[in-house]
Structures are given as C-alpha cells and as structure tokens.
Design a protein around this motif. Sequence first.
Motif, mmCIF file in Angstrom:
data_model
loop_
_atom_site.group_PDB
_atom_site.id
_atom_site.type_symbol
_atom_site.label_atom_id
_atom_site.label_comp_id
_atom_site.label_asym_id
_atom_site.label_seq_id
_atom_site.Cartn_x
_atom_site.Cartn_y
_atom_site.Cartn_z
ATOM 1 N N ASP A 1 -5.913 -2.715 -6.710
ATOM 2 C CA ASP A 1 -5.804 -2.292 -5.313
ATOM 3 C C ASP A 1 -4.997 -3.335 -4.534
ATOM 4 O OD1 ASP A 1 -7.377 0.182 -5.286
ATOM 5 O OD2 ASP A 1 -9.067 -1.126 -5.792
ATOM 6 N N PHE A 2 -5.248 -4.613 -4.840
ATOM 7 C CA PHE A 2 -4.464 -5.706 -4.270
ATOM 8 C C PHE A 2 -4.198 -6.739 -5.349
ATOM 9 C CE2 PHE A 2 -6.025 -4.270 -0.120
ATOM 10 C CZ PHE A 2 -4.881 -4.412 0.656
ATOM 11 N N ASP B 1 -0.236 -4.361 -2.321
ATOM 12 C CA ASP B 1 -1.174 -3.290 -2.657
ATOM 13 C C ASP B 1 -0.583 -2.356 -3.713
ATOM 14 O OD1 ASP B 1 0.482 -1.438 -1.321
ATOM 15 O OD2 ASP B 1 -0.808 -1.305 0.443
ATOM 16 N N GLU C 1 3.188 -2.178 -0.831
ATOM 17 C CA GLU C 1 3.233 -2.765 0.517
ATOM 18 C C GLU C 1 2.863 -4.239 0.415
ATOM 19 O OE1 GLU C 1 3.852 -2.724 4.633
ATOM 20 O OE2 GLU C 1 4.056 -0.988 3.319
ATOM 21 N N TYR D 1 1.867 -8.020 2.243
ATOM 22 C CA TYR D 1 1.132 -8.602 3.365
ATOM 23 C C TYR D 1 1.174 -10.119 3.203
ATOM 24 C CZ TYR D 1 -0.870 -3.902 2.964
ATOM 25 O OH TYR D 1 -1.050 -2.541 2.848
ATOM 26 N N LEU E 1 -4.424 -9.692 5.723
ATOM 27 C CA LEU E 1 -5.050 -8.360 5.752
ATOM 28 C C LEU E 1 -5.005 -7.694 7.128
ATOM 29 C CD1 LEU E 1 -8.150 -8.897 3.438
ATOM 30 C CD2 LEU E 1 -6.244 -7.314 3.043
ATOM 31 N N LYS F 1 -2.605 -6.560 8.828
ATOM 32 C CA LYS F 1 -1.712 -5.390 8.768
ATOM 33 C C LYS F 1 -2.387 -4.224 8.050
ATOM 34 C CE LYS F 1 2.188 -5.266 6.181
ATOM 35 N NZ LYS F 1 3.595 -5.518 5.792
ATOM 36 N N PHE F 2 -3.237 -4.524 7.073
ATOM 37 C CA PHE F 2 -3.981 -3.491 6.350
ATOM 38 C C PHE F 2 -5.130 -2.959 7.203
ATOM 39 C CE2 PHE F 2 -7.478 -2.344 3.446
ATOM 40 C CZ PHE F 2 -6.855 -1.322 2.746
ATOM 41 N N PRO G 1 -3.188 -0.918 10.684
ATOM 42 C CA PRO G 1 -1.803 -0.511 10.418
ATOM 43 C C PRO G 1 -1.096 0.103 11.634
ATOM 44 C CG PRO G 1 -3.340 1.010 9.389
ATOM 45 C CD PRO G 1 -4.152 -0.156 9.895
ATOM 46 N N TYR H 1 1.208 -2.287 13.189
ATOM 47 C CA TYR H 1 2.264 -2.869 12.366
ATOM 48 C C TYR H 1 3.313 -1.857 11.914
ATOM 49 C CZ TYR H 1 -0.474 -7.140 12.222
ATOM 50 O OH TYR H 1 -1.139 -8.283 12.563
ATOM 51 N N ASN H 2 3.054 -0.584 12.092
ATOM 52 C CA ASN H 2 4.000 0.446 11.635
ATOM 53 C C ASN H 2 4.858 0.960 12.764
ATOM 54 O OD1 ASN H 2 3.144 0.310 8.966
ATOM 55 N ND2 ASN H 2 1.475 1.707 9.355
#
Length: 180
Positions: free
Chosen positions: A73-74, A99, A103, A105, A170, A172-173, A176, A179-180
């Motif tokens: 997952d990461f 991830d 993506e 980070y 994390l 940004k995770f 989101p 950050y998008n």
Amino acid sequence: MISTGEKMDIGVGSTNPVKIEATLEGFELVGVEPDITEIAVNSGVSEQPTSDREAITGARTRAERVKDTDNFDFSIGIEGSVSDTEFGMFLTGWAYLIDKAGEEYIGGGGRLELPKSVAGRIRTGEELGPIMDDITDREEVKKGPGAIGIFTDCIITRKGAYRDALIFALAKFLNPEFYN
C-alpha cells in the motif's frame, strides 16, 4: 481518506529498528494498522548525506527499490542527513512514500544545529553515527535515541523526528482535496 483501524501493507527500505518503529508509530497515529515488511535496500547515496537533495534522493531511491519488490500500500524510504549552512551545520531527516498507484509523498523533519566539534568532524569526512558513539561512549546511538535524542535530552528522539517526517509526508494522503 483513511478509515480508523484500516489495515495496510507497508514496505520499509531499512532494517534499522528506529526507522521501523517510526513508521509503525506514524501510521498508527493517523489511524492505520500497519503490517510492516523490512527490506534491506541501498539508498544509492553516501553513508552521510550532506544536503537535502542528496537525502531526498536517497529516501526516494529506498522507496522505489521497496516498491519494486512487492505491491505494498505504501513503500517507504527514510534518510537522515546534515546540511551545512552559513548559520551552522544542521541535522534533519526525510521520509519519501510511494503508494500502490505510484503517487509520491515527501516530508521532512525539524532541524537541529550540531555542535561545532561534531560539525567539524563531519566536514572532514566522518559519519555522524560513529561520531556520536565516540562522544557518548555508547554503541549504535543511531539505533537508539540518535544524535537528536542525545542533544535534546530525549525530548525528541531520532524515532520521533522520523515519525514526524513520515506524518508530514502523509498530509497529502490524509487531505488530498488540498493537494490536488
């Protein structure tokens, strides 16, 4: 978004217990139950990174090499470094996460000014870890409190600094939409 108690497979590009514990604690603090796999990978940079660029590159390389081994997952890379500035030499660390979707980070830790005597030895080519073992008369300080812990009386430890860098990555995770 993370659901509290969500389980995730996490690959960490290190067997250093401080980096593993920092990753475990960081993911637990954001509500994840991590299943961590330690993978010994080379950072591709010097043993003592001396710039943010070199440390980030090393952390990214570790994460990429972990990602190449499995479908985590990461995939995580953590790298400590020093940075010499006109104000003194500072110790910091970086976390780089990738991830499943690819993506990326990134998060950095705080900065602690190193004593001039320690900075001088690093400038001559020595690594911080052995220097700390020497000046504290201990073994493997880097697998315990680290220089950060020694110089802050363990108010902040190496594990805590890496944990915080991971949580910064994390952000940004976790959020989101910003950050998008």
